[in-house]
Design an enzyme around this catalytic site. Structure first.
Site, PDB file in Angstrom:
ATOM      1  N   ASP A  74     -34.588 -20.861  35.514  1.00  7.78           N
ATOM      2  CA  ASP A  74     -33.778 -22.038  35.816  1.00  7.78           C
ATOM      3  C   ASP A  74     -33.855 -22.301  37.315  1.00  7.78           C
ATOM      4  O   ASP A  74     -33.730 -21.367  38.112  1.00  7.78           O
ATOM      5  CB  ASP A  74     -32.329 -21.793  35.385  1.00  7.78           C
ATOM      6  CG  ASP A  74     -31.493 -23.045  35.360  1.00  7.78           C
ATOM      7  OD1 ASP A  74     -31.466 -23.775  36.379  1.00  7.78           O
ATOM      8  OD2 ASP A  74     -30.850 -23.300  34.336  1.00  7.78           O
ATOM      9  N   ILE A  75     -34.064 -23.555  37.719  1.00  6.69           N
ATOM     10  CA  ILE A  75     -34.159 -23.870  39.149  1.00  6.69           C
ATOM     11  C   ILE A  75     -32.797 -23.986  39.820  1.00  6.69           C
ATOM     12  O   ILE A  75     -32.707 -24.084  41.045  1.00  6.69           O
ATOM     13  CB  ILE A  75     -34.997 -25.140  39.412  1.00  6.69           C
ATOM     14  CG1 ILE A  75     -34.350 -26.365  38.769  1.00  6.69           C
ATOM     15  CG2 ILE A  75     -36.435 -24.941  38.949  1.00  6.69           C
ATOM     16  CD1 ILE A  75     -34.963 -27.686  39.203  1.00  6.69           C
ATOM     17  N   GLN A  77     -24.874 -31.311  28.729  1.00  9.11           N
ATOM     18  CA  GLN A  77     -26.330 -31.361  28.602  1.00  9.11           C
ATOM     19  C   GLN A  77     -26.877 -32.376  29.588  1.00  9.11           C
ATOM     20  O   GLN A  77     -26.408 -33.517  29.659  1.00  9.11           O
ATOM     21  CB  GLN A  77     -26.747 -31.740  27.177  1.00  9.11           C
ATOM     22  CG  GLN A  77     -28.253 -31.671  26.970  1.00  9.11           C
ATOM     23  CD  GLN A  77     -28.675 -31.968  25.535  1.00  9.11           C
ATOM     24  OE1 GLN A  77     -27.868 -32.393  24.705  1.00  9.11           O
ATOM     25  NE2 GLN A  77     -29.942 -31.740  25.241  1.00  9.11           N
ATOM     26  N   HIS A 136     -32.555 -26.402  24.555  1.00 11.66           N
ATOM     27  CA  HIS A 136     -32.822 -25.197  25.340  1.00 11.66           C
ATOM     28  C   HIS A 136     -31.637 -24.248  25.289  1.00 11.66           C
ATOM     29  O   HIS A 136     -30.498 -24.671  25.126  1.00 11.66           O
ATOM     30  CB  HIS A 136     -33.195 -25.513  26.791  1.00 11.66           C
ATOM     31  CG  HIS A 136     -32.196 -26.339  27.549  1.00 11.66           C
ATOM     32  ND1 HIS A 136     -32.013 -27.698  27.318  1.00 11.66           N
ATOM     33  CD2 HIS A 136     -31.352 -26.015  28.550  1.00 11.66           C
ATOM     34  CE1 HIS A 136     -31.095 -28.164  28.162  1.00 11.66           C
ATOM     35  NE2 HIS A 136     -30.669 -27.150  28.904  1.00 11.66           N
ATOM     36  N   HIS A 138     -29.883 -21.285  27.535  1.00 13.45           N
ATOM     37  CA  HIS A 138     -29.782 -20.596  28.809  1.00 13.45           C
ATOM     38  C   HIS A 138     -29.585 -19.112  28.495  1.00 13.45           C
ATOM     39  O   HIS A 138     -28.703 -18.757  27.709  1.00 13.45           O
ATOM     40  CB  HIS A 138     -28.559 -21.071  29.598  1.00 13.45           C
ATOM     41  CG  HIS A 138     -28.634 -22.481  30.053  1.00 13.45           C
ATOM     42  ND1 HIS A 138     -28.972 -22.819  31.343  1.00 13.45           N
ATOM     43  CD2 HIS A 138     -28.414 -23.649  29.397  1.00 13.45           C
ATOM     44  CE1 HIS A 138     -28.950 -24.129  31.469  1.00 13.45           C
ATOM     45  NE2 HIS A 138     -28.609 -24.657  30.287  1.00 13.45           N
TER      46      HIS A 138
END
Length: 147
Positions: A37-38, A100, A106, A108
């Site tokens: 994750d960025i 979202q 996705h 996490h």
């Protein structure tokens, strides 16, 4: 917050899978793709996605949901051992009201640590405060009846 994306052609996660958008890849198999994750909530926070585009939990086919969940489990086990995490959260947000921001299903995988230098997440609510038991029972009846 991003606008909802309706097509795979416009989806940032589809671009990551296609290799046109860079990422720090963690794992890949025939059905799933995992990458860091960025905007991580903790050290080692990553995302696991199905390669095939589905906007959210409501739209994802069962076989992609199963594959993505099993990949997330496998990665969570490794995060616990290799990163020294004290626990792990799996989080999915489905819909704007549920936070979202990228409309490609996705999960996490968020390693959790007692050391707050490695873990910046805080709960958005205070657990341990039970709600009205009658209201809970009524919602249970409504859901059970629809299932």
């Amino acid at each position: 917050m991003s606008d909802q994306v309706d097509s795979a052609e416009q989806c940032v996660f589809c671009g990551i899978v296609a290799g046109t958008i860079p990422c720090a890849k963690v794992a890949e198999d025939a059905t799933t793709f995992a990458f860091m994750d960025i905007d991580p909530g903790s050290d080692g926070h990553l995302l696991v996605i199905p390669k095939r585009h589905s906007a959210d939990l409501v739209q994802i086919p069962a076989e992609d949901l199963t594959a993505t969940t099993l990949a997330a489990q496998r990665i969570a086990i490794v995060a616990l051992s290799e990163l020294g995490a004290d626990g792990v959260n799996l989080l999915h947000c489905s819909g704007v009201a549920a936070w979202q921001t990228v409309f490609h299903f996705h999960l996490h995988v968020i390693p959790r640590y007692r050391d707050k230098g490695k873990d910046r997440l805080e709960l958005p609510f205070e657990p341990g405060r039970p709600a009205d038991t009658e209201a809970i029972a009524e919602r249970a009846r409504k859901l059970a009846g629809a299932l």
